[in-house]
Design an enzyme around this catalytic site. Structure first.
Site, PDB file in Angstrom:
ATOM      1  N   ASP A 139       0.820  -1.211   0.000  1.00  0.00           N
ATOM      2  CA  ASP A 139       0.000   0.000   0.000  1.00  0.00           C
ATOM      3  C   ASP A 139       0.854   1.262   0.000  1.00  0.00           C
ATOM      4  OD1 ASP A 139      -2.001  -1.909   0.445  1.00  0.00           O
ATOM      5  OD2 ASP A 139      -3.124  -0.555   1.748  1.00  0.00           O
ATOM      6  N   ASP A 140       0.196   2.375  -0.374  1.00  0.00           N
ATOM      7  CA  ASP A 140       0.678   3.736  -0.140  1.00  0.00           C
ATOM      8  C   ASP A 140       1.873   4.157  -0.983  1.00  0.00           C
ATOM      9  OD1 ASP A 140      -1.329   3.682   1.661  1.00  0.00           O
ATOM     10  OD2 ASP A 140      -0.129   4.053   3.435  1.00  0.00           O
ATOM     11  N   HIS A 272       3.372  -2.253   3.342  1.00  0.00           N
ATOM     12  CA  HIS A 272       3.417  -0.921   2.729  1.00  0.00           C
ATOM     13  C   HIS A 272       4.715  -0.650   1.973  1.00  0.00           C
ATOM     14  CE1 HIS A 272       0.314  -0.490   5.844  1.00  0.00           C
ATOM     15  NE2 HIS A 272      -0.166   0.511   5.124  1.00  0.00           N
TER      16      HIS A 272
END
Length: 385
Positions: A139-140, A272
């Site tokens: 993610d991100d 992440h």
């Protein structure tokens, strides 16, 4: 996924000292290929101008803010009216601004969980169909200094699902292009202007989703992707969370796999592409994950989603193809966004009329949604076009 990642600065750079990659003789900040050759994180995280983004900035909400509709966007308003009747009459959870940072401390909710609010009771258990299979993703991103991390994934012939944030894509467009060029699956949030594809999957920040948000996503042709295990890698350094705690979370997943927990169906873990630590942890535990699980595959591959984008011309391998050694799908046309300085070979297919209708999802602004998951969904959707 977490909110404070939306506020991450370019200083969250990657320094994986165990892997050294050659520097480019000259720093090319105009193409994806040139950007991918930069091995100095301080250079990677130096802002640059990308004309297609610079020229279109005023067409999008400001980066790193809660999105609002662009004045005069009648198409987005029309789309909202088109799907409004499909949205359940469920009030948003919490109160802004607290709910925007994942704080629902003052919110009272029916303990029977009538709205299937995942934040409250994890009302659904996401699973991967294939036995002993890990749906592998981050993610991100894109993180400005991810070259060493992406180089490592390439060295392992490993593809993943990347849940990009629209504002990160605006800030680091060439890094976003690399995700697609390397054959990774791209999910929300992102910008079609930059990368040239419109995803059909998304992940809510904090996993904050209920039946109202699911209905909105479904109406926009977006599959909601959750997780079963949480590395909590983004929490290190906050409160009393230590690196050892994150190591233990990884090991819990590895131990579960080794003990046969996923003998009938696989799983997903939240990790992440956020900063040096989160990406280094992924590298640190990669071999153990690959040993504990029979297969590490992108989430779309695990779910046998072979057409991951609205546009024609891009495919993912099926699960059977991937585990047989075909790790990259087909690209007929190009993986670039705008025709100016995309730096990725080929030319983007425009898609057929049916897919063009689906691309309405890229324009809608749901002005009365209210919760943080909704706001980020809308921001990402609006930024995709």
């Amino acid at each position: 996924m977490r909110l404070s990642s939306l506020l991450a600065s370019p200083s969250t750079c990657l320094f994986i000292s165990a892997y050294v990659f050659p520097s480019a003789n000259a720093q090319d900040r105009t193409t994806e290929q040139g950007e991918a050759q930069i091995s100095d994180p301080s250079v990677e995280c130096t802002p640059y101008q990308y004309p297609p983004v610079t020229n279109a900035r005023n067409s999008f909400p400001p980066s790193w803010t809660v999105a609002t509709i662009i004045s005069g966007d009648s198409e987005a308003q029309a789309k909202y009216q088109d799907i409004e009747s499909l949205i359940p009459n469920i009030p948003p959870k919490g109160t802004q601004p607290d709910s925007l940072v994942g704080d629902w401390g003052d919110f009272t909710y029916d303990p029977s969980d009538p709205d299937c609010w995942w934040t409250y009771a994890k009302c659904t258990t996401p699973k991967i169909p294939g036995p002993n299979t890990l749906g592998y993703g981050f993610d991100d991103g894109p993180n400005c200094s991810h070259n060493a991390f992406y180089d490592y994934l390439s060295s392992q012939e490993q593809k993943a699902t990347m849940f990009y944030i629209g504002s990160n894509v605006m800030d680091w467009p060439l890094e976003a292009q690399r995700g697609l060029a390397d054959g990774h699956e791209i999910c929300m949030q992102m910008i079609k202007l930059v990368v040239g594809v419109t995803p059909t999957c998304w992940r809510p920040p904090f996993g904050d989703v209920d039946d109202r948000i699911r209905a909105i996503a479904d109406a926009l042709g977006l599959t909601t992707i959750m997780w079963q295990y949480d590395s909590n890698d983004w929490r290190v350094g906050s409160g009393n969370v230590t690196e050892a705690d994150i190591d233990a979370n990884y090991m819990d997943l590895i131990t579960a796999a080794e003990s046969g927990t996923f003998s009938t169906s696989g799983t997903m873990m939240l990790t992440h592409e956020l900063n040096n630590f989160t990406m280094s942890e992924a590298v640190k535990f990669y071999d153990q994950l690959a040993s504990a699980f029979s297969y590490l595959v992108p989430i779309g591959v695990a779910l046998n989603v072979t057409t991951p984008y609205v546009e024609d011309g891009y495919t993912l391998p099926s699960f059977a193809e991937y585990i047989s050694g075909t790790h990259t799908g087909s690209v007929t046309g190009s993986a670039g966004g705008s025709s100016d300085s995309s730096g990725i070979s080929g030319s983007t297919s425009s898609g057929n009329s049916t897919m063009a209708k689906k691309s309405w999802a890229t324009k809608v602004w749901l002005s009365r949604i209210g919760s943080f998951a909704s706001v980020v969904l809308i921001a990402a959707i609006q930024l995709m076009l």
